[in-house]
Design an enzyme around this catalytic site. Sequence first.
Site, PDB file in Angstrom:
ATOM      1  N   ASP A 203      35.350 -28.110  18.968  1.00  9.19           N
ATOM      2  CA  ASP A 203      35.635 -29.420  18.399  1.00  9.19           C
ATOM      3  C   ASP A 203      36.914 -29.445  17.564  1.00  9.19           C
ATOM      4  O   ASP A 203      36.887 -29.673  16.356  1.00  9.19           O
ATOM      5  CB  ASP A 203      34.440 -29.907  17.570  1.00  9.19           C
ATOM      6  CG  ASP A 203      34.485 -31.411  17.339  1.00  9.19           C
ATOM      7  OD1 ASP A 203      35.582 -31.988  17.459  1.00  9.19           O
ATOM      8  OD2 ASP A 203      33.439 -32.009  17.041  1.00  9.19           O
TER       9      ASP A 203
ATOM     10  N   HIS B 276      39.052 -33.401   8.492  1.00 12.91           N
ATOM     11  CA  HIS B 276      39.683 -32.479   7.547  1.00 12.91           C
ATOM     12  C   HIS B 276      41.087 -32.894   7.128  1.00 12.91           C
ATOM     13  O   HIS B 276      41.857 -32.064   6.635  1.00 12.91           O
ATOM     14  CB  HIS B 276      39.701 -31.065   8.134  1.00 12.91           C
ATOM     15  CG  HIS B 276      38.336 -30.528   8.393  1.00 12.91           C
ATOM     16  ND1 HIS B 276      37.363 -30.484   7.422  1.00 12.91           N
ATOM     17  CD2 HIS B 276      37.757 -30.041   9.512  1.00 12.91           C
ATOM     18  CE1 HIS B 276      36.253 -29.974   7.939  1.00 12.91           C
ATOM     19  NE2 HIS B 276      36.453 -29.709   9.201  1.00 12.91           N
TER      20      HIS B 276
ATOM     21  N   ASP C  67      32.282 -30.851   6.369  1.00  9.65           N
ATOM     22  CA  ASP C  67      31.519 -30.515   7.576  1.00  9.65           C
ATOM     23  C   ASP C  67      30.013 -30.655   7.379  1.00  9.65           C
ATOM     24  O   ASP C  67      29.323 -31.282   8.176  1.00  9.65           O
ATOM     25  CB  ASP C  67      31.819 -29.078   8.014  1.00  9.65           C
ATOM     26  CG  ASP C  67      33.121 -28.975   8.801  1.00  9.65           C
ATOM     27  OD1 ASP C  67      33.467 -29.932   9.500  1.00  9.65           O
ATOM     28  OD2 ASP C  67      33.772 -27.916   8.707  1.00  9.65           O
TER      29      ASP C  67
ATOM     30  N   HIS D 146       0.805  -1.221   0.000  1.00  9.52           N
ATOM     31  CA  HIS D 146       0.000   0.000   0.000  1.00  9.52           C
ATOM     32  C   HIS D 146       0.840   1.275   0.000  1.00  9.52           C
ATOM     33  O   HIS D 146       0.333   2.350   0.277  1.00  9.52           O
ATOM     34  CB  HIS D 146      -0.929   0.029   1.220  1.00  9.52           C
ATOM     35  CG  HIS D 146      -1.867  -1.140   1.297  1.00  9.52           C
ATOM     36  ND1 HIS D 146      -1.529  -2.322   1.906  1.00  9.52           N
ATOM     37  CD2 HIS D 146      -3.128  -1.317   0.819  1.00  9.52           C
ATOM     38  CE1 HIS D 146      -2.538  -3.187   1.826  1.00  9.52           C
ATOM     39  NE2 HIS D 146      -3.519  -2.606   1.160  1.00  9.52           N
TER      40      HIS D 146
ATOM     41  N   HIS E 190      37.625 -33.052  15.824  1.00  5.32           N
ATOM     42  CA  HIS E 190      37.194 -33.556  14.518  1.00  5.32           C
ATOM     43  C   HIS E 190      38.188 -33.190  13.414  1.00  5.32           C
ATOM     44  O   HIS E 190      38.238 -33.837  12.376  1.00  5.32           O
ATOM     45  CB  HIS E 190      35.804 -33.011  14.148  1.00  5.32           C
ATOM     46  CG  HIS E 190      35.827 -31.677  13.466  1.00  5.32           C
ATOM     47  ND1 HIS E 190      36.245 -30.524  14.072  1.00  5.32           N
ATOM     48  CD2 HIS E 190      35.493 -31.302  12.199  1.00  5.32           C
ATOM     49  CE1 HIS E 190      36.157 -29.511  13.229  1.00  5.32           C
ATOM     50  NE2 HIS E 190      35.713 -29.951  12.089  1.00  5.32           N
TER      51      HIS E 190
END
Lengths: 183, 455
Positions: free
Chosen positions: B213, B221, B363, B111, B216
């Site tokens: 973490d 990786h 990941d 509007h 990991h």
Amino acid sequence: MTKNATFERPQTGQSASLELTHALTQTVYREARMLDDENYVGWVKMLADDLLYHMPGIETRYRRDKTDQVNDLTRMAYYNDNLEEIKKRLSRLETGTAWSEDPATRYTHIITNVEVEMTEKEGEYQVFSNFYAYRNRNEREEDSLIGNRVDIWREAGAAFQLVKRRIILKHNVLLSKNLNIFL
Amino acid sequence: MRIERMGREPEFSQYMDLKEGWLDRRIFSDAEIYEEELYRIFARSWLFVAHESQLPKAGDFLTTHMGEDGVIVARQPDGSIKVFLNSCPHRGNKVCFADAGNTRRFVCNYHGWAFDTGGELKGMHEEYCYDEIDIDRKKNGLKQVARVAGYKGLVFATFAEDGPSLDAWLGDFRWYLDMLLDNEDGGTELIGGCIKSVINANWKFGVENFIGDAYHAGWTHDSGCRSMNNGEPFPPVDMENSYHASVNGHGWEFGTEGVGDLFLLGRPKVMEYYERIRPKMAQRLGEMRSQIFGSVASASIFPNVSFLPGISTFRQWQPKGPMEFELKTWVIVNKSMPDDIKDEITKGVMQTFGPGGTFEMDDGENWSNCTTVNRGVVTRHERLHYRCGISRQIEHDTLPGIVYRGQYNDANQRGFYQRWLDMMEADKLDAMPERPEPRLTGVSETRDVPGLFAL
């Protein structure tokens, strides 16, 4: 033509001959087959030493916005690589510990709308194309990446090598968890 | 504004025992728990909304989300920053569809209600249809968030009127944040553009991965590390001289060897650059912080921002339902860096932690599978193991926070879920416990604190 369209697709030149158009169309099809088959050794041979492989990240902006999101190489990009950098990425697959690549992703690259044009440099040709890249992995994961490419290919002996590629993906938010694919 | 949640209030403490070191899997997929998170955590936390460098001029704006609520962040003519809902008070439509830009007005497509960059209602299409008694323009602007505040370039906003100031919210974590935000004169900036991607995973998996973490990394990786560094594997972790530090749910895990994250970026020029400025960094931040910077490290600011100091990826995990988040990533650099170093860092980040990055690709796959598998009706009742390093807490005379020895640890993750539980259960934010008791209360500039505290 909008301003953005001009950024994405540079001014067009003179069309190449039927013969050249055929040869380069077959070249981009062959390249797609190598990517589908994960034949990266074959693919890298099709890349020139002075390669620029660029896929900018493109924000949604209003038409009046003059920010050049396509040609500015200092901005965020999915890919902004030279040949050595592409090889680095590929070397991940050679390590034997790229866990998420095993089992393998199933790829299909569909390349369409190929147009071949002359450039100002002899032996270099501009190739427009559209791509539809489909990925499927594990049980039912799938996604589709669709967009256009503008390439420069250079004659190298009896074949052609990719000198420059600009990939414009049509996503704003990449609708995938990763990009383990070349387009 | 008051954020009230009607209906039953589940006992959230049933979902974890952090002294024992376990979590209930339902917090990663249950729709009701997710709704409660939006109210109790996202509508009450200080949330990152922008970096000052994204809005250099008056009229510059960007759109983002606080939880799932869309907001506009806009630079005002007086230099301040306002944050308001991206929703017209008339029928609720979006008033801005761009990710970013510069404007004088936000105008609703429906509007034609028009708002200035401060969110104030300035005009409407066919305004004569409103009698004076119908509308008070002052009260029909775009809804402002309750509070906006900044910390060294980062802009945060909260919907909560009450509760801690941003300085108190970040607390002693500021001492760690200075390593990212204040390691050189001039502070930081974000590189132009933002890469966004969708991951079918619960938002907490991203945050907890970056908060602590390290464990990991060497496994997940391995391929990423080798690809960026000519086949070299991760440097070995020194469990004696690496740490987890948790402050009110924020967390930073780090080594003290000074080079690990810089090595992972795979950019020798960047490594040289930091070695050049390290003596200055030591003068600025003290010896300890200058040795932490650049080490293998990762960090999160509660609830949903993470970064890798040294690698320079900066990101936000935006919740989009219990089993989906949108990952927004930027590159953060020091303003005073030469352009070629900024370019090297940007390229390095894109090759490691972009969606096509050699680290990032592995990941998303993990988090997405953790989320969907945890949802199984039988599986969801099995506990998850968060006990690593549970007895390794130490008192450290330099490092603030709840400190654990050994970078391979679940300590910061436990700290994050403790804060999650504190917020989910607290009716009033002021009543939430400080974990731990802050050492730097009343210290307004943590850069000057070398890190020697009376215990």
